[in-house]
Enzyme design. Structure first.
Site, PDB file in Angstrom:
ATOM      1  N   HIS A 158       9.782  68.628 -19.385  1.00  0.00           N
ATOM      2  CA  HIS A 158      10.892  69.207 -20.153  1.00  0.00           C
ATOM      3  C   HIS A 158      10.652  70.647 -20.601  1.00  0.00           C
ATOM      4  O   HIS A 158      11.608  71.345 -20.955  1.00  0.00           O
ATOM      5  CB  HIS A 158      11.175  68.360 -21.402  1.00  0.00           C
ATOM      6  CG  HIS A 158      11.701  66.995 -21.110  1.00  0.00           C
ATOM      7  ND1 HIS A 158      12.779  66.778 -20.291  1.00  0.00           N
ATOM      8  CD2 HIS A 158      11.292  65.770 -21.532  1.00  0.00           C
ATOM      9  CE1 HIS A 158      13.019  65.475 -20.221  1.00  0.00           C
ATOM     10  NE2 HIS A 158      12.127  64.842 -20.955  1.00  0.00           N
ATOM     11  N   ASP A 281       8.104  55.570 -18.828  1.00  0.00           N
ATOM     12  CA  ASP A 281       9.150  55.108 -19.739  1.00  0.00           C
ATOM     13  C   ASP A 281      10.316  54.482 -18.989  1.00  0.00           C
ATOM     14  O   ASP A 281      11.268  54.001 -19.598  1.00  0.00           O
ATOM     15  CB  ASP A 281       9.630  56.234 -20.653  1.00  0.00           C
ATOM     16  CG  ASP A 281       9.951  57.510 -19.916  1.00  0.00           C
ATOM     17  OD1 ASP A 281       9.869  57.531 -18.677  1.00  0.00           O
ATOM     18  OD2 ASP A 281      10.283  58.512 -20.578  1.00  0.00           O
TER      19      ASP A 281
END
Length: 509
Positions: A158, A281
């Protein structure tokens, strides 16, 4: 690997002759200190999960020199990080401390450092460690001494050029890809984290030398980007693929779209190297996730990419139920090695974390799969249609400037800079994850369903960017079309031997 064939992209199709049991030359980067970094009380990002993974690898016997080369990474320097990140942002990360941060409120806001991405003790050293490991792993692949390089501490997808985001401060993936571009004309980036790989996509949105493919949860979910209509810009048009998915996707549904798309990508693009971000995740039961992949289903992506026999860099990423993360990455290390690991976990320092089943396998649940066969088929057809518009890779002319990735000039009082990029180094960075339903923040949504306002969904981080808006700062000004084959020698510290790991849990076994 023969450098003269680097641009050809290796095998474009999975090879039946490259069975899963066939051995690959694997190197693994690990810094014993990485598990000591702490984002703060209540923060879901736990670097300690990398130490737990390492302990499992040790007790399964995978750290033996006969299995793979274990390397301790050299820390990335300022100049290394500035190959992508802005000078002022790197200077800020280097200088800020928990004690001084409140004297720098404007800078905290400017660089998006705060709640999701807090200031903690050793922050800059942490960034240097995981970034250095990913770059070192890329160098190892460029040298042709290894087929697969692993850095489970990396994968922080990110981070932007001048901004932290989603638990990520430095984008080690972009830095590693820049290293690979020294040798390879084309690099493929695949992201199986539940969150969209926005930072990597943005960095290479306008070039055809890097193709990005992200499989992610899309909608009212961090970071709010990754629409199927975002396909790249200018020379990069059609070299960006986004596969938006819904809650509860299971192993069969995931592979029904992953394998056809990636097979076509490999056929059309023919990359010289592949970077696979293995964010955990997307596993069932993740603290911040909403997918329903089993550990074996997640690892099937690694197994599939291994079958192409193209230089492969495996990175970590998200993953917030840490007992699942450690089991997942241990299992995937076994896949990389072609090793069948027994289901029953060996006794280890963290054994109590893995009860009550004490199994290597992360099981799927009975949650509802909101991805219908019809929806997945439509997405697949859309993506394959975009791929059909690509020029066939061998005839692609790379005329736009590519990020400058020359090795740094040596400091008079420093070690040989080539050593800093040695693939023998091993540190990884791992971070990023959305929480809850906010497209702006991960932290705000743990256990809290936060209403998103119209303003929030239309700002820099939350809006669905289309190709008309999304023209990122090109990595740009430092792009150059010439390729340079790295000449670094392998001088990172090998830590296969138990005695060299500074008493790291599992390292003495």
């Amino acid at each position: 690997m023969d450098p003269s064939s680097a641009g050809a992209g290796g095998n474009s199709l999975a090879s039946a002759s490259c069975g899963d049991a066939q051995k690959r030359r694997v190197c693994y980067f690990y810094d014993p200190e990485v598990g000591n970094y702490y984002y703060g009380q209540g923060h879901p990002m736990k670097p300690h999960r990398v130490r737990m993974t390492h302990a499992l690898l040790a007790h399964y016997g995978l750290l033996a020199p006969a299995k793979m080369q274990v390397l301790r990474p050299l820390p990335a320097r300022d100049r290394d990080l500035c190959r992508f990140h802005s000078d002022d942002y790197v200077a800020f990360l280097r200088a800020v401390t928990p004690e001084t941060q409140f004297d720098q409120i404007r800078s905290l806001r400017r660089f998006n450092v705060g709640e999701d991405c807090p200031v903690f003790d050793g922050l800059y050293a942490y960034c240097q460690t995981y970034a250095g490991a990913s770059v070192g792993a890329a160098v190892k692949l460029n040298h042709g001494t290894h087929d697969i390089a692993i850095n489970w501490s990396g994968g922080l997808h990110h981070a932007k050029k001048s901004e932290a985001s989603g638990f990520c401060y430095v984008n080690d993936i972009v830095l590693a890809i820049l290293e690979l571009l020294k040798l390879h004309e084309r690099v493929l980036y695949i992201d199986i984290d539940i969150h969209h790989g926005d930072g990597v996509e943005e960095a290479f949105y306008t070039t055809n030398r890097v193709m990005t493919v992200s499989f992610h949860k899309f909608g009212d979910y961090f970071p709010g980007t990754g629409d199927i209509r975002d396909i790249g810009y200018s020379e990069g048009k059609y070299y960006c693929l986004n596969v938006p998915l819904d809650d509860g996707i299971d192993d069969d549904s995931y592979q029904s779209i992953f394998k056809p798309i990636i097979s076509k990508v490999m056929e059309m693009y023919r990359p010289g190297a592949v970077v696979l971000q293995c964010g955990a995740d997307s596993l069932s039961g993740d603290r911040l996730g909403c997918f329903n992949l089993s550990g074996k289903g997640h690892a099937e992506c690694v197994k599939f990419m291994r079958s192409f026999n193209v230089p492969l860099l495996l990175l970590g990423g998200g993953g917030y139920t840490i007992r699942n993360v450690a089991r997942c990455w241990c299992y995937e290390t076994g896949v990389a090695l072609g090793e069948e690991l027994r289901e029953k976990l060996p006794y280890n320092e963290y054994y109590e974390y893995f009860g009550p089943e004490y199994s290597l396998y992360v099981a799927a649940s009975n949650m509802e799969n909101r991805n219908t066969n019809k929806q997945l088929e439509e997405i697949k057809c859309n993506i394959l249609d975009n791929l059909s518009k690509l020029q066939h890779a061998p005839s692609v002319q790379f005329e736009e400037r590519i990020p400058e990735t020359k090795l740094p000039e040596p400091d008079e009082d420093q070690d040989d800079p080539d050593e800093r990029h040695d693939p023998d180094s091993d540190m990884l960075l791992d971070d990023h994850k959305p929480m809850g339903h906010s497209a702006r923040s991960l932290i705000h949504n743990i256990g809290v369903k936060r209403e998103i306002t119209e303003t929030e969904t239309k700002d820099q981080h939350g809006k669905r960017l289309t190709t008309e808006h999304k023209v990122p700062e090109p990595m740009a000004d430092d792009l150059g079309s010439s390729k340079q084959v790295p000449t670094a020698d392998a001088n990172s510290m090998a830590i296969n031997a138990p005695g060299n790991a500074k008493n790291e849990p599992g390292s003495s076994l």
